[in-house]
Scaffold this active site. Structure first.
Site, mmCIF file in Angstrom:
data_model
loop_
_atom_site.group_PDB
_atom_site.id
_atom_site.type_symbol
_atom_site.label_atom_id
_atom_site.label_comp_id
_atom_site.label_asym_id
_atom_site.label_seq_id
_atom_site.Cartn_x
_atom_site.Cartn_y
_atom_site.Cartn_z
ATOM 1 N N ASN A 82 14.124 11.483 73.698
ATOM 2 C CA ASN A 82 15.030 11.417 72.547
ATOM 3 C C ASN A 82 15.272 12.778 71.907
ATOM 4 O O ASN A 82 15.800 12.852 70.792
ATOM 5 C CB ASN A 82 14.480 10.446 71.492
ATOM 6 C CG ASN A 82 14.483 9.029 71.977
ATOM 7 O OD1 ASN A 82 13.475 8.548 72.482
ATOM 8 N ND2 ASN A 82 15.618 8.359 71.871
ATOM 9 N N VAL A 89 17.165 15.774 67.616
ATOM 10 C CA VAL A 89 16.587 14.451 67.816
ATOM 11 C C VAL A 89 17.692 13.402 67.768
ATOM 12 O O VAL A 89 18.530 13.410 66.871
ATOM 13 C CB VAL A 89 15.516 14.147 66.738
ATOM 14 C CG1 VAL A 89 14.981 12.736 66.879
ATOM 15 C CG2 VAL A 89 14.401 15.172 66.802
ATOM 16 N N CYS A 90 17.662 12.495 68.732
ATOM 17 C CA CYS A 90 18.637 11.412 68.798
ATOM 18 C C CYS A 90 17.887 10.090 68.816
ATOM 19 O O CYS A 90 17.386 9.664 69.857
ATOM 20 C CB CYS A 90 19.506 11.546 70.049
ATOM 21 S SG CYS A 90 20.727 10.233 70.198
ATOM 22 N N ILE A 91 17.760 9.472 67.646
ATOM 23 C CA ILE A 91 17.158 8.147 67.533
ATOM 24 C C ILE A 91 18.007 7.312 66.587
ATOM 25 O O ILE A 91 18.704 7.842 65.715
ATOM 26 C CB ILE A 91 15.682 8.195 67.052
ATOM 27 C CG1 ILE A 91 15.555 8.918 65.716
ATOM 28 C CG2 ILE A 91 14.802 8.825 68.116
ATOM 29 C CD1 ILE A 91 14.157 8.879 65.125
ATOM 30 N N HIS A 95 21.092 7.726 62.976
ATOM 31 C CA HIS A 95 22.530 7.541 63.174
ATOM 32 C C HIS A 95 23.141 6.943 61.912
ATOM 33 O O HIS A 95 22.493 6.175 61.194
ATOM 34 C CB HIS A 95 22.792 6.636 64.370
ATOM 35 C CG HIS A 95 22.368 7.266 65.666
ATOM 36 N ND1 HIS A 95 22.179 6.532 66.805
ATOM 37 C CD2 HIS A 95 22.093 8.553 66.004
ATOM 38 C CE1 HIS A 95 21.808 7.339 67.789
ATOM 39 N NE2 HIS A 95 21.744 8.572 67.323
#
Length: 119
Positions: A82, A89-91, A95
């Site tokens: 992630n 960070v992409c969680i 979003h």
């Protein structure tokens, strides 16, 4: 929420974090004049491949926080599915609130203005 309200909320959340620290996590301002950018350190949890590690990141908060989520970017080298190669960070929880336009996440998995730095 105006920037002034966001800055007051962030200052309160940072003060609360100082008073009641979270295990494995520390934070402070990158620049004392900017409450919208925090320097954080995450200690690798026991019994994981990250155990014993210290991982630095920058949390950047938008002027309309808490209506929009912060962004998190590791400045330490980090490999995790992630975390992009640039450290971002992409969680789901980071979003924007609401329905996922791609249909991968439930709205309940995404940011909500009731979230704080610690939850």
């Amino acid at each position: 929420m105006a920037a002034t309200q966001a800055s007051l909320l962030l200052q309160k959340q940072l003060t609360d974090l100082y008073k009641t620290p979270v295990d494995g996590f520390s934070a402070g301002l990158v620049d004392e004049s900017n409450v919208f950018e925090w320097s954080v350190t995450i200690m690798g949890p026991a019994d994981t491949p990250y155990e014993g590690g210290f991982f630095n990141a920058i949390m950047s908060f938008p002027s309309n926080y808490p209506n929009s989520p912060p962004t998190v970017r590791f400045t330490s080298e980090m490999w995790h599915p992630n975390v992009y190669s640039d450290g971002k960070v992409c969680i789901s929880i980071l979003h924007a609130p609401g329905d996922d336009p791609n249909g991968y996440e439930l709205a309940s998995e995404r940011w909500s203005p009731v979230h704080t730095v610690c939850i």
